[in-house]
Scaffold this motif. Structure first.
Motif, short mmCIF file in Angstrom:
data_model
loop_
_atom_site.label_atom_id
_atom_site.label_comp_id
_atom_site.label_asym_id
_atom_site.label_seq_id
_atom_site.Cartn_x
_atom_site.Cartn_y
_atom_site.Cartn_z
N ALA A 64 -32.17 -27.92 -26.07
CA ALA A 64 -33.30 -27.08 -26.69
C ALA A 64 -34.49 -28.28 -27.14
CB ALA A 64 -32.65 -26.39 -28.03
N GLU A 65 -33.96 -29.40 -27.41
CA GLU A 65 -35.03 -30.39 -27.82
C GLU A 65 -35.78 -30.76 -26.80
OE1 GLU A 65 -37.39 -32.66 -30.17
OE2 GLU A 65 -36.08 -31.16 -30.92
N THR A 66 -35.23 -31.15 -25.74
CA THR A 66 -35.74 -31.38 -24.72
C THR A 66 -36.57 -30.43 -23.86
OG1 THR A 66 -33.86 -32.76 -23.88
CG2 THR A 66 -35.39 -32.63 -22.19
N ARG A 67 -36.12 -29.25 -24.08
CA ARG A 67 -36.95 -28.18 -23.37
C ARG A 67 -38.53 -27.96 -24.25
NH1 ARG A 67 -32.21 -25.55 -22.42
NH2 ARG A 67 -32.29 -24.48 -24.62
N ARG A 68 -38.23 -28.30 -25.58
CA ARG A 68 -39.60 -28.24 -26.39
C ARG A 68 -40.31 -29.43 -26.27
NH1 ARG A 68 -35.71 -26.44 -30.33
NH2 ARG A 68 -35.70 -28.42 -31.00
N ARG A 69 -39.82 -30.62 -25.84
CA ARG A 69 -40.77 -31.73 -25.83
C ARG A 69 -41.11 -32.12 -24.13
NH1 ARG A 69 -41.19 -34.69 -30.23
NH2 ARG A 69 -41.50 -36.80 -28.91
N ARG A 71 -43.23 -30.79 -22.00
CA ARG A 71 -44.40 -30.86 -21.93
C ARG A 71 -45.13 -32.26 -22.21
NH1 ARG A 71 -48.61 -27.15 -20.72
NH2 ARG A 71 -50.72 -27.67 -21.05
#
Length: 697
Positions: A64-69, A71
């Motif tokens: 989830a963290e990776t998907r948010r960061r 971009r």
């Protein structure tokens, strides 16, 4: 890539769950469109694959963290990489500045060098121009040298070649003919030079080549003459060098013909000497020839003597033709081409456009070679003809010469002088034959006598027929064409037979009938018997048959007259000749003198005395007729005519008796006594025609 794919799969599952959960109709349109766009996107697109590939290379974990960061991380990476690129381009710019400085230095150096080159070019330009001119001149000189070498090699003869062509001591061999061909080719090629602006060179070369050719042909001419004088035709073939020399010399028709004339003259002397050697056994040098026997020694009979001479001449002609055949037949086309080219070299002979015929030339040459033999042959045969007076021998010699004349026509052609010689000999033989036959006939006619008592053919006719039989056999075995046999032999008949038959006719006039008719019949039968076996004299046989028919008719008339006068029937027949078949004329028969009682009785008695030996007496009249069958036929014809005459007399007498009886019966009683005293004519002349035919059959 596998992690990215699992991330996409998890994202798709989450979205599906969210769609299932939030299936309420109150969701926003923006979110729906976003989901629809995500779901409708094709993961086969190259950009999406590249993006997924980049995610996979960065080993980003799907959290989830990776998907948010994601971009921000991506933008960071882009900025870092752009910075690295800018740094690298800075190094490139520094290198480019260094290269630009080097280029400027090189440009300046080149400019200096260009100035030096321009100055050097100005200084060396005259030298270069002169060098270029010298090179061009050198190339032209080399080309001219090559042309001169080629020209000299083709058009100029070397001293060695000229010596081979013109030197009198040099042999005529293949080298000579090669040089001769080269000179001819030079002469032909010089015509090309005449088409140039400067024709002097061509004219000089043509003049020189022409002189060399003439000298070469003169040398060849003398060499051929020398070879012809010693040429031995007994060898199987003439050497190839001589044949080649003649082919070459044909381009000079005058020299070629002169060589042939010399050769013909030489061969004529050789063959003439050989002919005399064959006749006498020795040549002109009195050298005996032990191999063959002399014709004059073993040919004692004139016909064999003439035949042996003709046979030798024919054998010599055949040998001469076979020996010379390779000279004109195998190379005839080459000689013909040479003659055609020679007419251009010899303008004075250009009027003769006739092509060279090898066979004709061969025949003419053989004919000329045999000219001396022909003269000697004619002289010898004419001596034989003049020294003999045997007609049969003369005619056999004539036919023998005719046989060889036909043979020589096939061998030498119809225009040969040998044929003229043989034709003259034939005429001489036939003329001598005619003279001898005519003299014999004249001698016989000068001593005409009456036929012998037995009326046989005279001895001279018997000899003439025996001689004529030999002539018939000789002619029948000759080569005379069947179509001309009749015409050709008519003159022989008129000379060798007709005068003797005419003499027999004159002899027959010296006697009476029937001896004259019997004598001529015997003569004509003998002549017919001699001629009948040969078809080419059937016209004369037909003439003899007509003469025999006329003589036979005369003999029948004689026998008929014998029957009439000997039988006593002639007075009765003569008296009845004017009698017509009318009653008045028939009744007057009894008043005619021959039909009175006593004359008619005597006629009947004479007839009775004649009939028993009538045929024997009649045959006795023709006993000297050589053909018994013909005499029987003549007598039978005469007897038949006598029977017809008797039937005429019998018919008249019978008709007269019948009319007399009828007249007396119609006269009444006063004529009965006269009727009783009437004597029928048939009772005084009682023989019937049937009895006559039986007695005369």
């Amino acid at each position: 890539m596998a992690g990215t794919q699992s991330y996409v799969d998890d994202l798709s599952g989450t979205l599906d769950e969210r769609l299932i959960i939030s299936s309420t109709p109150q969701r926003s349109n923006a979110l729906s469109n976003k989901f629809s766009g995500v779901l409708s996107a094709s993961y086969a697109d190259s950009e999406i694959r590249d993006a997924l590939h980049s995610l996979d290379e960065n080993e980003i974990k799907n959290t989830a963290e990776t998907r948010r960061r994601l971009r921000l991380n991506v933008q960071k990476q882009v900025i870092q990489r752009n910075g690295a690129v800018v740094q690298e381009y800075g190094h490139v710019a520094e290198q480019l500045k260094r290269i630009g400085a080097i280029i400027n230095s090189l440009t300046a150096c080149c400019e200096v060098m260009r100035q030096h080159v321009t100055a050097a070019r100005h200084e060396n330009a005259p030298v270069l121009e002169e060098a270029s001119s010298l090179l061009v001149q050198k190339q032209e000189l080399e080309t001219k040298k090559q042309l001169l070498d080629a020209f000299n090699k083709h058009f100029i003869m070397s001293e060695e070649d000229l010596l081979v062509l013109t030197g009198a001591t040099e042999a005529v061999d293949d080298t000579f003919f090669g040089v001769l061909m080269r000179v001819k080719q030079i002469y032909v090629d010089c015509q090309v030079l005449l088409g140039t602006e400067n024709q002097r060179l061509g004219l000089e070369l043509m003049d020189q080549s022409s002189r060399n050719l003439n000298i070469g042909y003169q040398k060849l001419y003398r060499w051929i003459q020398k070879e012809f004088k010693t040429l031995n035709l007994e060898s199987p073939q003439i050497s190839s060098i001589i044949r080649r020399a003649l082919r070459a010399l044909a381009e000079r028709p005058t020299l070629f013909q002169s060589c042939l004339d010399l050769f013909a003259e030489t061969r004529e002397h050789i063959l003439t000497d050989a002919f005399y050697s064959a006749l006498t056994g020795s040549s002109s040098g009195d050298n005996q020839n032990p191999v063959t026997k002399a014709i004059e020694f073993y040919a004692h009979e004139p016909l064999r003597y003439v035949g042996d001479m003709l046979a030798w001449t024919h054998s010599a002609a055949v040998s001469e033709r076979e020996a010379l055949e390779s000279l004109f037949i195998s190379d005839g086309d080459e000689i013909s081409k040479g003659f055609k080219a020679g007419r251009q070299a010899e303008p004075w002979s250009a009027g003769d456009d006739e092509a060279f015929d090898g066979r004709k030339a061969l025949g003419e040459l053989v004919n000329r070679n045999l000219a001396g033999v022909a003269r000697a042959l004619r002289q010898r045969i004419e001596q034989v003809l003049q020294n003999h007076e045997d007609a049969v021998l003369l005619y056999k010699i004539a036919n023998l010469v005719i046989f060889y004349r036909v043979t020589f026509i096939k061998l030498l052609g119809p225009d040969s002088s040998m044929l003229e010689t043989l034709s003259s000999l034939v005429q001489s033989a036939l003329r001598q034959f005619q003279t001898v036959v005519s003299d014999n006939a004249s001698a016989i006619q000068a001593e005409i006598a009456a036929p012998t008592p037995d009326l046989r053919i005279p001895a001279f006719l018997d000899e003439a027929l025996a001689q004529f039989t030999t002539l018939l056999k000789t002619y029948d075995s000759s080569l005379t064409a069947a179509s001309s046999s009749v015409a050709d032999f008519k003159s022989i008949i008129s000379q060798a037979l007709n005068p003797f038959l005419a003499t027999c006719e004159k002899m027959a006039k010296e006697t009476n009938e029937p001896s004259a008719g019997i004598f001529m019949t015997n003569c004509l039968i003998a002549a017919k018997t001699t001629l009948s076996a040969y078809d080419f004299v059937q016209d004369r046989v037909s003439e003899l048959n007509e003469q025999l028919a006329s003589l036979t008719s005369s003999l029948v008339e004689y026998q008929h007259a014998f029957f009439l006068h000997t039988s006593g029937l002639h007075p009765l027949l003569a008296a009845l000749a004017p009698t017509e078949d009318t009653p008045g004329s028939l009744l007057n028969i009894s008043t005619l003198p021959p039909f009175q009682l006593q004359p008619l009785t005597d006629a009947g008695q004479t007839l009775d005395d004649f009939l028993p030996s009538a045929l024997m007496d009649a045959m006795e009249n023709l006993k000297r007729l050589g053909n018994t069958k013909l005499s029987q036929e003549i007598t039978a014809d005469a007897a038949e005519r006598f029977c017809e005459d008797f039937e005429f007399v019998e018919g008249k007498l019978t008709a007269a008796d019948e009319l007399r009886e009828i007249a007396l019966r119609e006269g009444g009683e006063e004529n009965e006594k006269e009727e009783q005293e009437l004597v029928p004519l048939r009772s005084l002349f009682p023989r019937t025609s049937g009895e006559i035919r039986v007695l005369l059959s």
